[in-house]
Scaffold this motif. Structure first.
Motif, mmCIF file in Angstrom:
data_model
loop_
_atom_site.group_PDB
_atom_site.id
_atom_site.type_symbol
_atom_site.label_atom_id
_atom_site.label_comp_id
_atom_site.label_asym_id
_atom_site.label_seq_id
_atom_site.Cartn_x
_atom_site.Cartn_y
_atom_site.Cartn_z
ATOM 1 N N LEU A 148 -1.885 11.174 -11.598
ATOM 2 C CA LEU A 148 -2.426 10.403 -10.538
ATOM 3 C C LEU A 148 -2.929 11.333 -9.764
ATOM 4 N N LYS A 149 -4.111 10.809 -8.946
ATOM 5 C CA LYS A 149 -4.762 11.510 -8.113
ATOM 6 C C LYS A 149 -4.563 11.092 -6.571
ATOM 7 N N ILE A 150 -3.882 12.305 -5.927
ATOM 8 C CA ILE A 150 -3.184 12.003 -4.526
ATOM 9 C C ILE A 150 -4.201 12.806 -3.715
ATOM 10 N N GLY A 151 -4.539 11.936 -2.863
ATOM 11 C CA GLY A 151 -5.365 12.703 -1.800
ATOM 12 C C GLY A 151 -4.583 12.927 -0.452
ATOM 13 N N VAL A 152 -4.919 14.319 0.154
ATOM 14 C CA VAL A 152 -4.129 14.467 1.421
ATOM 15 C C VAL A 152 -5.491 14.685 2.506
ATOM 16 N N LEU A 153 -5.237 13.745 3.485
ATOM 17 C CA LEU A 153 -6.375 13.887 4.312
ATOM 18 C C LEU A 153 -6.482 15.311 5.100
ATOM 19 N N ALA A 154 -7.466 15.888 4.808
ATOM 20 C CA ALA A 154 -7.535 17.460 5.228
ATOM 21 C C ALA A 154 -8.472 17.584 6.400
ATOM 22 N N LEU A 155 -8.030 16.772 7.506
ATOM 23 C CA LEU A 155 -8.953 17.125 8.691
ATOM 24 C C LEU A 155 -8.245 17.992 9.829
ATOM 25 N N GLY A 171 -3.741 7.196 -4.262
ATOM 26 C CA GLY A 171 -3.075 7.256 -3.194
ATOM 27 C C GLY A 171 -3.391 8.342 -2.113
ATOM 28 N N LEU A 172 -2.804 8.211 -0.936
ATOM 29 C CA LEU A 172 -3.406 9.227 -0.099
ATOM 30 C C LEU A 172 -2.127 9.431 1.065
ATOM 31 N N ILE A 173 -2.265 10.786 1.401
ATOM 32 C CA ILE A 173 -1.048 11.339 2.273
ATOM 33 C C ILE A 173 -1.759 11.505 3.608
ATOM 34 N N ILE A 174 -1.205 11.132 4.782
ATOM 35 C CA ILE A 174 -1.752 11.622 5.961
ATOM 36 C C ILE A 174 -0.811 12.640 6.469
ATOM 37 N N GLY A 177 -4.986 -2.007 -1.251
ATOM 38 C CA GLY A 177 -3.480 -1.973 -1.782
ATOM 39 C C GLY A 177 -3.303 -0.654 -2.163
ATOM 40 N N ARG A 178 -4.118 0.402 -1.913
ATOM 41 C CA ARG A 178 -3.587 1.746 -2.400
ATOM 42 C C ARG A 178 -2.568 2.507 -1.381
ATOM 43 N N PRO A 179 -1.757 2.863 -1.981
ATOM 44 C CA PRO A 179 -0.762 3.365 -0.884
ATOM 45 C C PRO A 179 -0.717 4.585 -0.189
ATOM 46 N N GLU A 190 6.165 7.280 -6.855
ATOM 47 C CA GLU A 190 6.611 5.987 -7.495
ATOM 48 C C GLU A 190 6.000 4.627 -7.117
ATOM 49 N N MET A 191 5.741 4.609 -5.695
ATOM 50 C CA MET A 191 4.989 3.708 -5.090
ATOM 51 C C MET A 191 3.574 3.478 -5.768
ATOM 52 N N VAL A 192 2.852 4.878 -5.751
ATOM 53 C CA VAL A 192 1.578 4.783 -6.076
ATOM 54 C C VAL A 192 1.498 4.217 -7.653
ATOM 55 N N LYS A 193 2.581 4.633 -8.623
ATOM 56 C CA LYS A 193 2.365 4.013 -9.814
ATOM 57 C C LYS A 193 2.544 2.791 -10.167
ATOM 58 N N GLU A 194 3.482 2.159 -9.049
ATOM 59 C CA GLU A 194 3.802 0.641 -9.204
ATOM 60 C C GLU A 194 2.277 0.009 -8.660
ATOM 61 N N ALA A 195 1.747 0.567 -7.698
ATOM 62 C CA ALA A 195 0.535 -0.104 -7.295
ATOM 63 C C ALA A 195 -0.722 -0.069 -8.319
ATOM 64 N N LYS A 196 -0.571 1.081 -8.939
ATOM 65 C CA LYS A 196 -1.690 1.252 -10.034
ATOM 66 C C LYS A 196 -1.455 0.137 -11.171
ATOM 67 N N GLU A 197 -0.325 0.084 -11.451
ATOM 68 C CA GLU A 197 0.083 -0.873 -12.743
ATOM 69 C C GLU A 197 -0.021 -2.229 -12.292
ATOM 70 N N LYS A 198 0.096 -2.690 -11.044
ATOM 71 C CA LYS A 198 -0.254 -4.162 -10.576
ATOM 72 C C LYS A 198 -1.542 -4.309 -10.702
ATOM 73 N N SER A 199 -2.386 -3.321 -10.124
ATOM 74 C CA SER A 199 -3.997 -3.428 -10.144
ATOM 75 C C SER A 199 -4.684 -3.712 -11.342
ATOM 76 N N ALA A 200 -3.645 -2.757 -12.407
ATOM 77 C CA ALA A 200 -4.542 -2.968 -13.875
ATOM 78 C C ALA A 200 -4.105 -4.280 -14.557
ATOM 79 N N VAL A 201 -3.114 -5.091 -14.065
ATOM 80 C CA VAL A 201 -2.757 -6.180 -14.480
ATOM 81 C C VAL A 201 -4.031 -7.506 -14.581
#
Length: 196
Positions: A2-9, A41-44, A72-74, A185-196
């Protein structure tokens, strides 16, 4: 991976990236709007919500962040990040992203010198998680679609709504990566959903 971003401001960016990497996924410091496209997914992070909002506006992140949320991306907001996600903020007429149906109160546990740690029981993540509270907000009200995950002394300090996760404390300032794991886990679920 997974590629998870952290808002780096502003805020604890490096610590969040370390937690994502310790959980076996890729952490990316997001400094440009164009980077949002490649993320799962993204972390603020925590920081100072007013300063963060100024930087979000300055670098024109607001509309792309709203679009990211609508896709719908977490998104996971910690401390100031929680304030950024909230639909309403006590004593403030305008919200920031406003994607989570919660009302938050800033600095509700006191100022910097009143920072503390508390053992928390977080539904779905951990029964003995040490939460680090630094000038922390708390959730005053949660809408009916919001799942309350944790309370401390009667105050809501962690909640989830659909693809949004928010907490008052700083999970990245400990070596316990279970809260990050819950988000992944939330990101994995969202990714699986969007792949369907």
């Amino acid at each position: 991976m997974l590629k998870i971003g952290v808002l780096a401001l502003q805020g604890a960016v490096r610590e969040h990236i370390r937690s994502v990497e310790a959980s076996g996924e890729e952490g990316i410091a997001v400094k440009k709007v164009s980077q949002l496209k490649e993320l799962d997914g993204l972390i603020i992070p925590g920081g100072e919500s007013t300063t963060m909002r100024r930087l979000i506006d300055k670098y024109e992140f607001m509309a792309p962040l709203k679009e990211f949320a609508q896709d719908g991306r977490p998104i996971f907001g910690t401390c100031a990040g929680l304030i950024i996600l909230a639909k309403s903020i006590v004593g403030q007429s305008e919200a920031h992203l406003g994607v989570m149906d919660i009302t938050v109160e800033r600095n509700s546990f006191g100022r910097q010198r009143e920072s503390f740690e508390a053992e928390l029981n977080i539904t779905g993540a951990a029964e003995d998680f040490v939460g680090v509270f630094i000038r922390a907000p708390h959730i005053v009200e949660a809408g009916e679609n919001v799942e309350v995950l944790c309370k401390h002394n009667g105050r809501i300090v962690a909640a989830r709504q659909g693809n949004f996760l928010g907490c008052s404390f700083h999970p990245e300032l400990t070596d316990d990566h279970r809260m990050t794991g819950l988000f992944l886990e939330m990101v994995k679920e969202a990714k699986e959903k969007s792949a369907v």
